[in-house]
Structures are given as structure tokens and as C-alpha cells.
Design an enzyme around this catalytic site. Sequence first.
Site, PDB file in Angstrom:
ATOM      1  N   TYR A 150       0.780  -1.285  -0.305  1.00  0.00           N
ATOM      2  CA  TYR A 150       0.083  -0.452   0.051  1.00  0.00           C
ATOM      3  C   TYR A 150       0.908   1.262   0.275  1.00  0.00           C
ATOM      4  O   TYR A 150       0.637   1.862  -0.639  1.00  0.00           O
ATOM      5  CB  TYR A 150      -0.961  -0.181   1.506  1.00  0.00           C
ATOM      6  CG  TYR A 150      -1.466   1.419   1.155  1.00  0.00           C
ATOM      7  CD1 TYR A 150      -3.166   0.992   0.966  1.00  0.00           C
ATOM      8  CD2 TYR A 150      -1.114   2.343   2.263  1.00  0.00           C
ATOM      9  CE1 TYR A 150      -3.540   2.287   0.491  1.00  0.00           C
ATOM     10  CE2 TYR A 150      -2.085   3.707   2.255  1.00  0.00           C
ATOM     11  CZ  TYR A 150      -3.432   3.590   1.658  1.00  0.00           C
ATOM     12  OH  TYR A 150      -4.255   4.491   1.877  1.00  0.00           O
TER      13      TYR A 150
ATOM     14  N   LYS B 221       1.845   4.117  -3.142  1.00  0.00           N
ATOM     15  CA  LYS B 221       1.183   5.968  -2.106  1.00  0.00           C
ATOM     16  C   LYS B 221       2.715   6.418  -2.710  1.00  0.00           C
ATOM     17  O   LYS B 221       2.617   7.143  -3.609  1.00  0.00           O
ATOM     18  CB  LYS B 221       1.323   5.792  -1.430  1.00  0.00           C
ATOM     19  CG  LYS B 221      -0.527   5.409  -0.846  1.00  0.00           C
ATOM     20  CD  LYS B 221      -1.289   6.025  -1.567  1.00  0.00           C
ATOM     21  CE  LYS B 221      -2.943   5.827  -1.135  1.00  0.00           C
ATOM     22  NZ  LYS B 221      -3.979   6.402  -1.664  1.00  0.00           N
TER      23      LYS B 221
END
Length: 215
Positions: free
Chosen positions: A120, A124
Site C-alpha cells: 500500500y 502511494k
Amino acid sequence: MFGGTGLVGRHLAEALAEAPHVHRVHAPVRRPSDLADGRPGIDAPVVDFSDLAASTQALACDLVFLCLGTTMKRAGSKEVFEAVDHDLTLAAAHVALDGGAHHAFLVSSVGADPDSKVFYLRVKGRTEAALAALPFTSVHVFRPAILTGPRSESRPAERVGIALGRLLAPLMLGPLRRQRPIAARTVARAMVAASEAPGRGLTVHESEEMATHAG
């Protein structure tokens, strides 16, 4: 702006529509929504997000706000998650560049790092780096901690995390301050404030800095 029906995006659209330096908010959506209802300063046309370049007419614009995002649970796979958080965000940025945008504002995440071992946070971070490499005059990256505020979908695990974060917040001092839960409305206010005088180059806004816009 893209992602206007999300938690941060909805607050942001409303705040931008009331901002003196914003003439109009153009917020393409995937499906019909009430985003523009009763708000004359917002347009929310339904477009095909699978081909933004073909379905979104380039409009004359100066600012682009990128609030697109999903969750691993909702995406169902790493590939779909990356397609939304990275690929779609960059496609939206290119559409804005074609419309003349000079300044980009991205909602990312605390801990974002293109070299992170956490998928994750790695996605990002890669999205931040890719956006910063585009020819915008300025890029502002906002890295909120866990977001609070009313959501349209149920996220039991996230509610537990928010409750725990609020309980521990007074103990989160120094570098840990950036891990304190933050209201989506506060993030939106910080983005609007940054857009008033965006300047040049890359600016990263950490969660504890954005918290100063609460109220």
C-alpha cells in the site's frame, strides 16, 4: 478535481466551491451523484474512467486535485488497487495538464515510500514520485494518517483503528504525531489553503501539519 465522491473529495469540492480564488469546480464522476446538487459552483459530469483521455474534454484549468483511491478489500487484488491509486491518478493528471493545469494537489498517505516493503505504501510512494516528475509548476502531496468522517461504506476494521488511534492520540508525541487520526474535512481545508498560493516545486504536507487547519 478527481475523486469528488470520496471522503476527502466531497469535503474538498464543497470547500473549493466557496473559495474566493476558485472560479468553478469541475469534478468528473464515475456514476450519477449528488455532488453538484444545490451547489452552483460545481459541475459533476459522468464520464468513463476507463478511458479518461477520450471521455473527458480538456477544460481550461489551473489547479488539479487528485483524491482518487480505493482499499485492498474493495479492489479485490493488488493489480486493481494499483490501477486505481497509481494508473488512474496519473491518467487524471495528464488530462489536467492537457487542460493547462499548472498546480497539482494529491491525497496520499502517511508513510508513503516508493521503496517501502508494504505494498500500500509503496504504491502511494510511486504515485507521488510519478506525479512530481510531470511538468507541473508545483506539486503538493498531502499525507494524512487514518481519516475520520462519515463514509458511504462500512469498514469495521477501520472504525476499530480510528477508535484506538483517538484513544492513543495524546500519547503520540514527536514523530508519532503524524500517526494521529485526522478528519477528512481538515485535510480538505489544508488543500484549499495550499492552493491559494501554490508556489513552485514539490511540497509535502505531513498529517501533523494539516492538523493545524482543524476547526
